[in-house]
Design an enzyme around this catalytic site. Structure first.
Site, PDB file in Angstrom:
ATOM      1  N   THR A 127       5.953  -2.569  -6.412  1.00  0.00           N
ATOM      2  CA  THR A 127       5.846  -2.791  -7.852  1.00  0.00           C
ATOM      3  C   THR A 127       6.599  -1.690  -8.586  1.00  0.00           C
ATOM      4  O   THR A 127       7.333  -1.938  -9.551  1.00  0.00           O
ATOM      5  CB  THR A 127       4.371  -2.814  -8.279  1.00  0.00           C
ATOM      6  OG1 THR A 127       3.684  -3.806  -7.503  1.00  0.00           O
ATOM      7  CG2 THR A 127       4.234  -3.144  -9.755  1.00  0.00           C
ATOM      8  N   ASP A 133      10.325   3.323  -1.067  1.00  0.00           N
ATOM      9  CA  ASP A 133       9.422   2.182  -0.918  1.00  0.00           C
ATOM     10  C   ASP A 133       9.639   1.232  -2.090  1.00  0.00           C
ATOM     11  O   ASP A 133       9.353   1.560  -3.245  1.00  0.00           O
ATOM     12  CB  ASP A 133       7.975   2.666  -0.884  1.00  0.00           C
ATOM     13  CG  ASP A 133       6.992   1.551  -0.509  1.00  0.00           C
ATOM     14  OD1 ASP A 133       7.390   0.365  -0.537  1.00  0.00           O
ATOM     15  OD2 ASP A 133       5.838   1.868  -0.197  1.00  0.00           O
ATOM     16  N   ASP A 142      -3.721  -2.378   3.676  1.00  0.00           N
ATOM     17  CA  ASP A 142      -2.840  -1.657   2.741  1.00  0.00           C
ATOM     18  C   ASP A 142      -2.879  -2.367   1.401  1.00  0.00           C
ATOM     19  O   ASP A 142      -2.352  -3.469   1.253  1.00  0.00           O
ATOM     20  CB  ASP A 142      -1.414  -1.628   3.313  1.00  0.00           C
ATOM     21  CG  ASP A 142      -0.364  -1.265   2.277  1.00  0.00           C
ATOM     22  OD1 ASP A 142      -0.709  -0.554   1.306  1.00  0.00           O
ATOM     23  OD2 ASP A 142       0.809  -1.697   2.436  1.00  0.00           O
ATOM     24  N   ASN A 167      -0.181  -2.593  -5.571  1.00  0.00           N
ATOM     25  CA  ASN A 167      -0.429  -3.120  -6.908  1.00  0.00           C
ATOM     26  C   ASN A 167      -0.235  -4.631  -6.991  1.00  0.00           C
ATOM     27  O   ASN A 167      -0.877  -5.298  -7.800  1.00  0.00           O
ATOM     28  CB  ASN A 167       0.491  -2.437  -7.919  1.00  0.00           C
ATOM     29  CG  ASN A 167       0.072  -1.018  -8.214  1.00  0.00           C
ATOM     30  OD1 ASN A 167      -1.004  -0.780  -8.733  1.00  0.00           O
ATOM     31  ND2 ASN A 167       0.911  -0.066  -7.843  1.00  0.00           N
ATOM     32  N   ALA A 177      -2.030   7.135  -2.347  1.00  0.00           N
ATOM     33  CA  ALA A 177      -2.276   7.045  -0.912  1.00  0.00           C
ATOM     34  C   ALA A 177      -1.087   6.443  -0.176  1.00  0.00           C
ATOM     35  O   ALA A 177      -0.750   6.864   0.939  1.00  0.00           O
ATOM     36  CB  ALA A 177      -3.531   6.207  -0.668  1.00  0.00           C
ATOM     37  N   ASP A 178      -0.432   5.456  -0.801  1.00  0.00           N
ATOM     38  CA  ASP A 178       0.689   4.790  -0.135  1.00  0.00           C
ATOM     39  C   ASP A 178       1.828   5.769   0.146  1.00  0.00           C
ATOM     40  O   ASP A 178       2.482   5.698   1.192  1.00  0.00           O
ATOM     41  CB  ASP A 178       1.190   3.616  -0.974  1.00  0.00           C
ATOM     42  CG  ASP A 178       1.541   4.001  -2.407  1.00  0.00           C
ATOM     43  OD1 ASP A 178       1.038   5.028  -2.912  1.00  0.00           O
ATOM     44  OD2 ASP A 178       2.326   3.266  -3.041  1.00  0.00           O
ATOM     45  N   ARG A 179       2.067   6.696  -0.764  1.00  0.00           N
ATOM     46  CA  ARG A 179       3.190   7.623  -0.604  1.00  0.00           C
ATOM     47  C   ARG A 179       2.927   8.611   0.531  1.00  0.00           C
ATOM     48  O   ARG A 179       3.832   8.904   1.322  1.00  0.00           O
ATOM     49  CB  ARG A 179       3.448   8.345  -1.921  1.00  0.00           C
ATOM     50  CG  ARG A 179       3.790   7.377  -3.055  1.00  0.00           C
ATOM     51  CD  ARG A 179       3.870   8.058  -4.402  1.00  0.00           C
ATOM     52  NE  ARG A 179       5.017   8.961  -4.467  1.00  0.00           N
ATOM     53  CZ  ARG A 179       5.230   9.803  -5.460  1.00  0.00           C
ATOM     54  NH1 ARG A 179       4.359   9.881  -6.461  1.00  0.00           N
ATOM     55  NH2 ARG A 179       6.295  10.580  -5.452  1.00  0.00           N
ATOM     56  N   THR A 220      26.520 -15.539 -18.265  1.00  0.00           N
ATOM     57  CA  THR A 220      25.269 -14.822 -18.476  1.00  0.00           C
ATOM     58  C   THR A 220      24.572 -14.483 -17.166  1.00  0.00           C
ATOM     59  O   THR A 220      24.147 -13.342 -16.943  1.00  0.00           O
ATOM     60  CB  THR A 220      24.328 -15.646 -19.370  1.00  0.00           C
ATOM     61  OG1 THR A 220      24.955 -15.847 -20.641  1.00  0.00           O
ATOM     62  CG2 THR A 220      23.000 -14.924 -19.571  1.00  0.00           C
ATOM     63  N   ILE A 265      -1.896  -7.220  -1.026  1.00  0.00           N
ATOM     64  CA  ILE A 265      -2.665  -6.508  -0.001  1.00  0.00           C
ATOM     65  C   ILE A 265      -2.204  -7.037   1.352  1.00  0.00           C
ATOM     66  O   ILE A 265      -2.132  -8.249   1.568  1.00  0.00           O
ATOM     67  CB  ILE A 265      -4.179  -6.745  -0.147  1.00  0.00           C
ATOM     68  CG1 ILE A 265      -4.657  -6.365  -1.548  1.00  0.00           C
ATOM     69  CG2 ILE A 265      -4.941  -5.958   0.914  1.00  0.00           C
ATOM     70  CD1 ILE A 265      -6.132  -6.645  -1.782  1.00  0.00           C
TER      71      ILE A 265
END
Length: 261
Positions: free
Chosen positions: A133, A130, A6, A9, A109-111, A188, A12
Site C-alpha cells: 500500500t 517492499d 502477515d 494494510n 512490524a513488516d519492515r 491520454t 492478509i
C-alpha cells in the site's frame, strides 16, 4: 507445522510452513471488522482443499501493521487452533538484529520482518524495497543492524488519487506503455502510463541512488511485494526479487524466539 500470518494494510497472507518449506499461501482482503469465526470458516475450507489437517498446525506467528486485526486473529488461533500466537512486536520478542533508531517502536512490524529475512539470505549492506500500500525502502548495515529507511506512497495509491482528483482521467493498469511506444505520450492513456510507470521507476532509481550515497560499502537491493517482479524487469536498481520475504522473516523470528523459550 507453522501458521504464519502477515497482515498488511490491503491484504492478509496466511501461509502454512512445514519445516523450512512454505507449503501453501492464501490471501484475503484486510478488514478489521472480520471476526475470528469468519477467518476460521475461510481458512478451514482452504486447508481442506489442500488436505491440511487443523491438528497439524502446532505453532502460530502473526505480524500486523493494522493493530485492530490482532484481537480477532488471536481469537482465531486460540479458539480454532488451540494455540497462543507469537506476536511480532510484542514485548520480549528478539529479532536477532539491532534497531538503530531513537524510537524503535515506531518501525512497522513488516519492515523489521523483511529486514530480518533479507539479512539471513544476503551478505553485506542491504536495501529492501517492499511494494505494498506504501512502498518502503529499508536499510540493513553490513554488520546486520536495521538503520531506518524511506516511506513513499504506493503506486496504486498514487494512481487512485490521480483518478479521483482529475475528472477526465480514466483508470489505468499498472504497466509501461506498449512495446514500441516512447515515454512521450501520444494520447491520454499513453501519457498516464508513462507518468505513472516511468515516474515510479524514476522514484525507485532516485531513492536507491541517494540511499547508497549514505551507506558504507557495496549494497544489494532486494524487492518484494506484488509489483516487485514487474518493476525489476524495467530497472537495474533492483538486484533480486523475493515474493516470500515477509513469510521467511516470520519463520526466522519464530524459530529464534522458540529457541529462547
Amino acid at each position: 507445522m507453522l501458521l504464519a500470518i502477515d497482515v498488511g494494510n490491503t491484504n492478509i497472507v496466511f501461509a502454512i510452513v512445514d519445516g523450512d518449506e512454505i507449503r501453501f499461501r492464501w490471501r484475503i482482503a484486510t478488514d478489521a471488522k472480520r471476526t475470528a469465526d469468519e477467518y476460521a470458516v475461510w481458512l478451514h475450507q482452504l486447508m481442506q482443499m489442500e488436505g491440511v489437517e487443523r491438528d497439524a498446525i502446532d505453532q502460530v506467528v502473526i505480524a500486523s501493521v493494522v493493530p485492530q486485526t490482532l484481537f480477532n486473529l488471536r481469537g482465531l488461533a486460540r479458539k480454532y487452533v488451540g494455540l497462543d500466537p507469537m506476536i511480532v512486536g510484542a514485548p520480549g520478542i528478539d529479532y536477532g538484529m539491532a534497531v538503530n533508531l531513537p524510537n524503535p517502536g515506531e518501525v512497522g512490524a513488516d519492515r523489521i520482518v523483511n529486514a530480518v529475512a533479507a539479512h539471513s539470505i544476503w551478505l553485506g549492506a542491504l536495501i529492501i524495497i517492499d511494494f505494498g500500500t506504501a512502498t518502503t525502502f529499508d536499510v540493513v548495515s553490513c554488520d546486520g543492524a536495521y538503520e531506518g529507511g524511506v516511506i513513499a506512497p504506493g503506486i496504486n495509491l498514487s494512481m487512485d488519487a490521480l483518478y479521483r482528483a482529475a475528472a477526465r482521467l480514466p483508470r489505468i493498469a499498472v504497466e509501461p506503455p506498449a512495446e514500441g511506444l516512447g515515454v512521450i505520450g501520444k494520447g491520454t492513456v499513453h501519457a498516464m502510463q508513462s507518468g505513472v510507470f516511468w515516474g515510479y521507476v524514476g522514484l525507485i532509481e532516485g531513492l536507491v541512488h541517494r540511499m547508497k550515497d549514505e551507506i558504507t560499502g557495496p549494497t544489494t537491493v532486494i524487492a518484494t511485494g506484488g509489483l516487485a517482479a514487474l518493476f525489476s524487469r524495467h530497472t537495474d536498481a533492483i538486484d533480486h526479487v523475493d515474493p516470500d520475504l515477509m513469510i521467511k522473516g516470520l519463520m526466522r523470528i519464530h524459530a529464534l524466539n522458540m529457541k529462547r523459550l
